[in-house]
Design a protein around this motif. Structure first.
Motif, PDB file in Angstrom:
ATOM      1  N   GLU A  27       0.831  -1.206   0.000  1.00 39.98           N
ATOM      2  CA  GLU A  27       0.000   0.000   0.000  1.00 39.98           C
ATOM      3  C   GLU A  27       0.866   1.257   0.000  1.00 39.98           C
ATOM      4  O   GLU A  27       0.566   2.234  -0.693  1.00 39.98           O
ATOM      5  CB  GLU A  27      -0.934   0.007   1.213  1.00 39.98           C
ATOM      6  CG  GLU A  27      -2.010  -1.057   1.136  1.00 39.98           C
ATOM      7  CD  GLU A  27      -2.737  -1.282   2.450  1.00 39.98           C
ATOM      8  OE1 GLU A  27      -3.898  -1.717   2.380  1.00 39.98           O
ATOM      9  OE2 GLU A  27      -2.150  -1.034   3.528  1.00 39.98           O
ATOM     10  N   MET A  28       1.944   1.221   0.756  1.00 43.73           N
ATOM     11  CA  MET A  28       2.835   2.380   0.794  1.00 43.73           C
ATOM     12  C   MET A  28       3.520   2.593  -0.552  1.00 43.73           C
ATOM     13  O   MET A  28       3.638   3.731  -1.019  1.00 43.73           O
ATOM     14  CB  MET A  28       3.863   2.218   1.904  1.00 43.73           C
ATOM     15  CG  MET A  28       3.233   2.344   3.280  1.00 43.73           C
ATOM     16  SD  MET A  28       4.419   2.235   4.622  1.00 43.73           S
ATOM     17  CE  MET A  28       5.503   3.593   4.252  1.00 43.73           C
ATOM     18  N   ALA A  29       3.970   1.510  -1.177  1.00 44.33           N
ATOM     19  CA  ALA A  29       4.634   1.628  -2.479  1.00 44.33           C
ATOM     20  C   ALA A  29       3.673   2.199  -3.516  1.00 44.33           C
ATOM     21  O   ALA A  29       4.034   3.108  -4.274  1.00 44.33           O
ATOM     22  CB  ALA A  29       5.175   0.274  -2.931  1.00 44.33           C
ATOM     23  N   VAL A  30       2.445   1.694  -3.539  1.00 40.25           N
ATOM     24  CA  VAL A  30       1.458   2.199  -4.504  1.00 40.25           C
ATOM     25  C   VAL A  30       1.190   3.680  -4.239  1.00 40.25           C
ATOM     26  O   VAL A  30       1.111   4.481  -5.176  1.00 40.25           O
ATOM     27  CB  VAL A  30       0.160   1.364  -4.462  1.00 40.25           C
ATOM     28  CG1 VAL A  30      -0.935   2.021  -5.288  1.00 40.25           C
ATOM     29  CG2 VAL A  30       0.428  -0.051  -4.973  1.00 40.25           C
ATOM     30  N   ALA A  31       1.074   4.057  -2.974  1.00 37.58           N
ATOM     31  CA  ALA A  31       0.848   5.467  -2.632  1.00 37.58           C
ATOM     32  C   ALA A  31       2.012   6.336  -3.116  1.00 37.58           C
ATOM     33  O   ALA A  31       1.802   7.435  -3.637  1.00 37.58           O
ATOM     34  CB  ALA A  31       0.636   5.620  -1.133  1.00 37.58           C
ATOM     35  N   LEU A  32       3.230   5.842  -2.980  1.00 29.94           N
ATOM     36  CA  LEU A  32       4.389   6.593  -3.468  1.00 29.94           C
ATOM     37  C   LEU A  32       4.391   6.661  -4.990  1.00 29.94           C
ATOM     38  O   LEU A  32       4.630   7.716  -5.576  1.00 29.94           O
ATOM     39  CB  LEU A  32       5.688   5.958  -2.972  1.00 29.94           C
ATOM     40  CG  LEU A  32       6.001   6.142  -1.503  1.00 29.94           C
ATOM     41  CD1 LEU A  32       7.192   5.277  -1.103  1.00 29.94           C
ATOM     42  CD2 LEU A  32       6.266   7.599  -1.173  1.00 29.94           C
ATOM     43  N   PHE A  33       4.138   5.530  -5.629  1.00 27.41           N
ATOM     44  CA  PHE A  33       4.192   5.486  -7.091  1.00 27.41           C
ATOM     45  C   PHE A  33       3.096   6.333  -7.735  1.00 27.41           C
ATOM     46  O   PHE A  33       3.274   6.852  -8.835  1.00 27.41           O
ATOM     47  CB  PHE A  33       4.093   4.053  -7.606  1.00 27.41           C
ATOM     48  CG  PHE A  33       5.243   3.154  -7.180  1.00 27.41           C
ATOM     49  CD1 PHE A  33       6.472   3.664  -6.830  1.00 27.41           C
ATOM     50  CD2 PHE A  33       5.078   1.786  -7.127  1.00 27.41           C
ATOM     51  CE1 PHE A  33       7.524   2.842  -6.432  1.00 27.41           C
ATOM     52  CE2 PHE A  33       6.115   0.945  -6.732  1.00 27.41           C
ATOM     53  CZ  PHE A  33       7.340   1.477  -6.389  1.00 27.41           C
ATOM     54  N   THR A  34       1.967   6.475  -7.056  1.00 31.83           N
ATOM     55  CA  THR A  34       0.859   7.267  -7.603  1.00 31.83           C
ATOM     56  C   THR A  34       0.858   8.691  -7.070  1.00 31.83           C
ATOM     57  O   THR A  34      -0.109   9.422  -7.271  1.00 31.83           O
ATOM     58  CB  THR A  34      -0.496   6.592  -7.309  1.00 31.83           C
ATOM     59  OG1 THR A  34      -0.661   6.467  -5.901  1.00 31.83           O
ATOM     60  CG2 THR A  34      -0.587   5.238  -7.978  1.00 31.83           C
ATOM     61  N   ARG A  35       1.891   9.050  -6.375  1.00 29.70           N
ATOM     62  CA  ARG A  35       2.099  10.404  -5.860  1.00 29.70           C
ATOM     63  C   ARG A  35       1.043  10.838  -4.851  1.00 29.70           C
ATOM     64  O   ARG A  35       0.764  12.021  -4.715  1.00 29.70           O
ATOM     65  CB  ARG A  35       2.155  11.414  -7.002  1.00 29.70           C
ATOM     66  CG  ARG A  35       3.269  11.171  -7.970  1.00 29.70           C
ATOM     67  CD  ARG A  35       3.274  12.241  -9.014  1.00 29.70           C
ATOM     68  NE  ARG A  35       3.529  11.625 -10.296  1.00 29.70           N
ATOM     69  CZ  ARG A  35       3.537  12.257 -11.431  1.00 29.70           C
ATOM     70  NH1 ARG A  35       3.289  13.536 -11.463  1.00 29.70           N
ATOM     71  NH2 ARG A  35       3.781  11.639 -12.549  1.00 29.70           N
ATOM     72  N   SER A  36       0.442   9.892  -4.152  1.00 31.89           N
ATOM     73  CA  SER A  36      -0.519  10.267  -3.117  1.00 31.89           C
ATOM     74  C   SER A  36       0.120  10.226  -1.726  1.00 31.89           C
ATOM     75  O   SER A  36      -0.563  10.438  -0.733  1.00 31.89           O
ATOM     76  CB  SER A  36      -1.748   9.360  -3.165  1.00 31.89           C
ATOM     77  OG  SER A  36      -1.401   8.018  -2.913  1.00 31.89           O
ATOM     78  N   ALA A  37       1.427   9.951  -1.664  1.00 28.21           N
ATOM     79  CA  ALA A  37       2.149   9.937  -0.397  1.00 28.21           C
ATOM     80  C   ALA A  37       3.612  10.281  -0.658  1.00 28.21           C
ATOM     81  O   ALA A  37       4.091  10.199  -1.792  1.00 28.21           O
ATOM     82  CB  ALA A  37       2.056   8.570   0.263  1.00 28.21           C
ATOM     83  N   THR A  38       4.289  10.664   0.409  1.00 27.02           N
ATOM     84  CA  THR A  38       5.730  10.871   0.350  1.00 27.02           C
ATOM     85  C   THR A  38       6.350  10.136   1.519  1.00 27.02           C
ATOM     86  O   THR A  38       5.658   9.774   2.468  1.00 27.02           O
ATOM     87  CB  THR A  38       6.100  12.380   0.451  1.00 27.02           C
ATOM     88  OG1 THR A  38       5.632  12.879   1.699  1.00 27.02           O
ATOM     89  CG2 THR A  38       5.504  13.165  -0.687  1.00 27.02           C
TER      90      THR A  38
END
Length: 129
Positions: A27-38
């Protein structure tokens, strides 16, 4: 919680339903890859040369360009997700054996004072990991 490591800090932008809920590394990787997290990380790093098949190599490059992350950060995120999946698929006994071996390897890197010494490690530049 990850089968691969200790609980991790919640990156900016990741929403949870409860205080007990933790995002998976996937979930964290997807959030990073989709620019919804840092995220930010620190620690020693080791350079390792590997041969990556063409399709995986260009897919990693595409993820890096799409997300605005470095190729290095994309690869590290993918490794963390892969290790989680591998350890979840192992038996508890197999995980224990691998973690014991990991402990032995880390202990072998310790200096006389008991603190790890990583002669081939480098300190990451901001944003590298």
């Amino acid at each position: 919680m990850s089968a691969y490591s200790d609980p991790i800090a919640l990156p900016e932008g990741v929403q949870l339903q409860s205080y007990d809920d933790q995002p998976t590394r996937l979930e964290m990787a997807v959030a990073l890859f989709t620019r919804s997290a840092t995220s930010e990380a620190f620690g020693s790093v080791h350079a390792r040369s590997v041969r990556i098949p063409t399709i995986e190599n260009v897919t990693i490059e595409a993820l890096a360009q799409f997300s605005g992350l470095s190729v290095n950060k994309v690869i590290v995120q993918l490794l963390e997700v892969a290790l989680d999946e591998v350890f979840q698929a192992m038996t508890a006994e197999q995980r224990t054996q691998v973690f014991a071996k990991r402990g032995e390897l880390l202990k072998a890197m310790c200096g006389k004072d008991g603190y790890p010494v990583f002669p081939d490690a480098e300190q990451p530049k901001e944003g590298d990991i």
